[in-house]
Design a protein around this motif. Structure first.
Motif, mmCIF file in Angstrom:
data_model
loop_
_atom_site.group_PDB
_atom_site.id
_atom_site.type_symbol
_atom_site.label_atom_id
_atom_site.label_comp_id
_atom_site.label_asym_id
_atom_site.label_seq_id
_atom_site.Cartn_x
_atom_site.Cartn_y
_atom_site.Cartn_z
ATOM 1 N N GLY A 45 6.450 37.733 -19.086
ATOM 2 C CA GLY A 45 6.970 36.127 -19.080
ATOM 3 C C GLY A 45 8.514 36.250 -20.040
ATOM 4 O O GLY A 45 9.361 35.348 -19.595
ATOM 5 N N ILE A 46 8.367 37.049 -21.056
ATOM 6 C CA ILE A 46 9.490 36.959 -22.063
ATOM 7 C C ILE A 46 10.619 37.545 -21.135
ATOM 8 O O ILE A 46 11.731 37.051 -21.282
ATOM 9 C CB ILE A 46 8.945 37.790 -23.444
ATOM 10 C CG1 ILE A 46 8.272 36.858 -24.177
ATOM 11 C CG2 ILE A 46 10.385 38.140 -24.121
ATOM 12 C CD1 ILE A 46 7.438 37.732 -25.310
ATOM 13 N N ALA A 47 10.296 38.746 -20.715
ATOM 14 C CA ALA A 47 11.328 39.537 -19.763
ATOM 15 C C ALA A 47 11.883 38.652 -18.669
ATOM 16 O O ALA A 47 13.121 38.670 -18.430
ATOM 17 C CB ALA A 47 10.812 40.826 -19.342
ATOM 18 N N ARG A 48 11.119 38.097 -17.809
ATOM 19 C CA ARG A 48 11.724 37.176 -16.921
ATOM 20 C C ARG A 48 12.472 36.063 -17.428
ATOM 21 O O ARG A 48 13.703 35.826 -16.787
ATOM 22 C CB ARG A 48 10.407 36.513 -16.209
ATOM 23 C CG ARG A 48 11.137 35.579 -14.936
ATOM 24 C CD ARG A 48 9.971 34.658 -14.522
ATOM 25 N NE ARG A 48 9.416 33.681 -15.620
ATOM 26 C CZ ARG A 48 9.954 32.737 -15.989
ATOM 27 N NH1 ARG A 48 11.030 32.464 -15.555
ATOM 28 N NH2 ARG A 48 9.538 32.045 -16.873
ATOM 29 N N LYS A 49 12.189 35.463 -18.450
ATOM 30 C CA LYS A 49 13.121 34.302 -19.128
ATOM 31 C C LYS A 49 14.567 34.929 -19.403
ATOM 32 O O LYS A 49 15.451 34.431 -19.276
ATOM 33 C CB LYS A 49 12.208 33.628 -20.166
ATOM 34 C CG LYS A 49 13.247 32.439 -20.874
ATOM 35 C CD LYS A 49 13.671 31.500 -19.888
ATOM 36 C CE LYS A 49 14.056 30.096 -20.469
ATOM 37 N NZ LYS A 49 15.469 30.293 -21.210
ATOM 38 N N ILE A 50 14.439 36.039 -20.437
ATOM 39 C CA ILE A 50 15.505 36.574 -20.697
ATOM 40 C C ILE A 50 16.298 37.189 -19.694
ATOM 41 O O ILE A 50 17.894 36.682 -19.752
ATOM 42 C CB ILE A 50 15.452 37.830 -21.727
ATOM 43 C CG1 ILE A 50 14.504 37.162 -23.116
ATOM 44 C CG2 ILE A 50 16.671 38.403 -22.174
ATOM 45 C CD1 ILE A 50 13.915 38.148 -24.007
ATOM 46 N N ALA A 51 15.859 37.839 -18.702
ATOM 47 C CA ALA A 51 16.641 38.318 -17.644
ATOM 48 C C ALA A 51 17.309 37.207 -16.833
ATOM 49 O O ALA A 51 18.405 37.004 -16.364
ATOM 50 C CB ALA A 51 15.863 39.198 -16.583
ATOM 51 N N SER A 52 16.832 35.914 -16.578
ATOM 52 C CA SER A 52 17.001 34.775 -16.002
ATOM 53 C C SER A 52 18.126 34.269 -16.485
ATOM 54 O O SER A 52 19.254 33.952 -15.890
ATOM 55 C CB SER A 52 15.875 33.604 -15.515
ATOM 56 O OG SER A 52 16.389 32.621 -14.840
ATOM 57 N N ASP A 53 18.020 34.124 -17.770
ATOM 58 C CA ASP A 53 19.296 33.776 -18.571
ATOM 59 C C ASP A 53 20.513 34.295 -18.604
ATOM 60 O O ASP A 53 21.442 34.038 -18.340
ATOM 61 C CB ASP A 53 18.815 33.538 -20.368
ATOM 62 C CG ASP A 53 17.985 32.366 -20.623
ATOM 63 O OD1 ASP A 53 17.610 31.546 -19.622
ATOM 64 O OD2 ASP A 53 17.171 32.428 -21.558
ATOM 65 N N GLU A 54 20.350 35.788 -18.509
ATOM 66 C CA GLU A 54 21.373 36.618 -18.370
ATOM 67 C C GLU A 54 22.064 36.476 -17.024
ATOM 68 O O GLU A 54 23.285 36.284 -16.663
ATOM 69 C CB GLU A 54 21.115 38.109 -18.346
ATOM 70 C CG GLU A 54 20.816 38.407 -19.901
ATOM 71 C CD GLU A 54 22.193 38.693 -20.580
ATOM 72 O OE1 GLU A 54 23.316 38.421 -20.172
ATOM 73 O OE2 GLU A 54 22.394 38.858 -21.943
ATOM 74 N N LEU A 55 21.277 36.334 -16.125
ATOM 75 C CA LEU A 55 21.795 36.073 -14.617
ATOM 76 C C LEU A 55 22.509 34.767 -14.353
ATOM 77 O O LEU A 55 23.348 34.786 -13.530
ATOM 78 C CB LEU A 55 20.402 36.188 -13.819
ATOM 79 C CG LEU A 55 20.792 35.916 -12.095
ATOM 80 C CD1 LEU A 55 21.300 37.116 -11.768
ATOM 81 C CD2 LEU A 55 19.481 35.733 -11.470
ATOM 82 N N ASN A 56 22.252 33.743 -15.223
ATOM 83 C CA ASN A 56 22.845 32.340 -15.278
ATOM 84 C C ASN A 56 23.640 32.192 -15.985
ATOM 85 O O ASN A 56 24.416 30.936 -16.418
ATOM 86 C CB ASN A 56 21.796 31.234 -15.020
ATOM 87 C CG ASN A 56 20.894 31.262 -13.642
ATOM 88 O OD1 ASN A 56 21.438 31.055 -12.865
ATOM 89 N ND2 ASN A 56 19.718 31.969 -14.048
#
Length: 330
Positions: free
Chosen positions: A281-292
């Motif tokens: 869950g942490i990785a998904r959120k951090i990665a999504s923030d980078e993507l956006n």
């Protein structure tokens, strides 16, 4: 229900390394219109006692009355120090946890182009050029049409909708690199119709668009690539039927991975799986923030050592920031 049932067990020489797994961001086959834009699958190699100690430490530090903690507890700004402690080099999971990421829209393009053209390199080229050439609205229409084409369940005529979209975008953007690839796709209707016809006998065992199954095989490869046999302990999922677990075992074998078995448990009954759930869950959120474009450099740096460099990542800038070695599919 107890967590003692074992599915897909297969003997292997030597002691098995047991890896606990969980995912975050699963929207089934709805990869362009779901709640998340990144899928994450995490695996941790921790003794049960150490995992239980880490969960207790998180609870002691956060002090939420929630019965079951999830990643969103650690992602709250007021608990930033707990999140940094968990990921830090001195923390309880450093060097003993990995996470495989999938950028969902790229996964759709990769699967569609690979199925229709048999040329994954063209998927990367189309993904790079598509948004720039077609604009936000045009690219979104293409992604949704491709997602609709590949989904098992559908409304209307997804073949007609997909090729109508391809023709319209080609006509509106002639001579571009993106249109060149779409022109190749326009000649593949027979393959798309054959793909859809295959559903008349019932849904496929392995849905083309579901990211969970290939992610599990990749997680096994991350930990068992040196020839050491591994066994996965995974949060119970409806997708993980005995037949699909058998497919996972065979896919791992063909990849040269010594996957000895997959055991399904209830996450709250196994602290190791709870820790994997936190990381996913942490990785998904951090990665999504980078993507956006809203990434947090400090959190991205803390996550980077955990990220599988072979993650399925089309956004080159984000992939570069998130992985130590730039070696994804794109």
């Amino acid at each position: 229900m107890s967590g003692n049932r074992e599915d897909g067990e297969r003997g292997a020489a030597g002691p098995c390394l047991e890896i606990a797994c969980d995912e975050s961001g699963s929207d089934g086959e709805n990869l362009t219109g779901g709640n998340t834009d990144v899928f994450a699958h995490a695996g941790v190699s921790l003794p049960l006692a150490e995992a239980a100690s880490a969960v207790r430490e998180i609870r002691d530090r956060i002090r939420s009355p929630a019965e079951e903690y999830k990643a969103n507890h650690l992602l709250r700004e007021k608990h930033r120090a707990v999140l940094e402690w968990l990921l830090a080099p001195e923390g309880p999971i450093h060097g003993r946890a990995r996470v495989h990421l999938m950028e969902k829209t790229y996964f759709v393009v990769d699967r569609a182009v690979s199925l229709l053209l048999g040329d994954p390199a063209e998927a990367a080229a189309l993904f790079r050029a598509g948004h720039r050439t077609f604009g936000e609205d045009g690219w979104r229409v293409f992604l949704e049409a491709a997602n609709h084409l590949l989904r098992v369940r559908h409304d209307g005529d997804p073949v007609e909708a997909f090729y109508g979209t391809v023709d319209a975008l080609c006509g509106a953007h002639p001579g571009t690199d993106a249109a060149r690839i779409l022109e190749r796709l326009a000649a593949t209707r027979f393959r798309a119709e054959a793909y859809r016809t295959g559903f008349l006998d019932g849904p496929p065992l392995i849905p083309v668009l579901n990211p969970l199954l290939p992610a599990i095989v990749r997680t096994a490869a991350l930990w068992g690539g040196d020839g050491r046999p591994v066994r996965l302990v995974h949060d119970r999922q409806n997708m993980l039927t005995p037949d699909r677990i058998a497919w996972i075992l065979e896919a791992a074998r063909q990849a040269g991975v010594g996957l000895a078995g997959v055991r399904l448990v209830v996450a709250r009954d196994d602290a190791r799986v709870q820790v994997a759930d936190f990381l996913a869950g942490i990785a998904r959120k951090i990665a999504s923030d980078e993507l956006n474009g809203r990434g947090d450099p400090a959190l991205t740096a803390l996550l980077r050592p955990y990220v599988d460099p072979a993650s399925v990542w089309g956004d080159v800038r984000s992939r570069t920031l998130l992985t130590v070695q730039v070696s994804g599919r794109c």
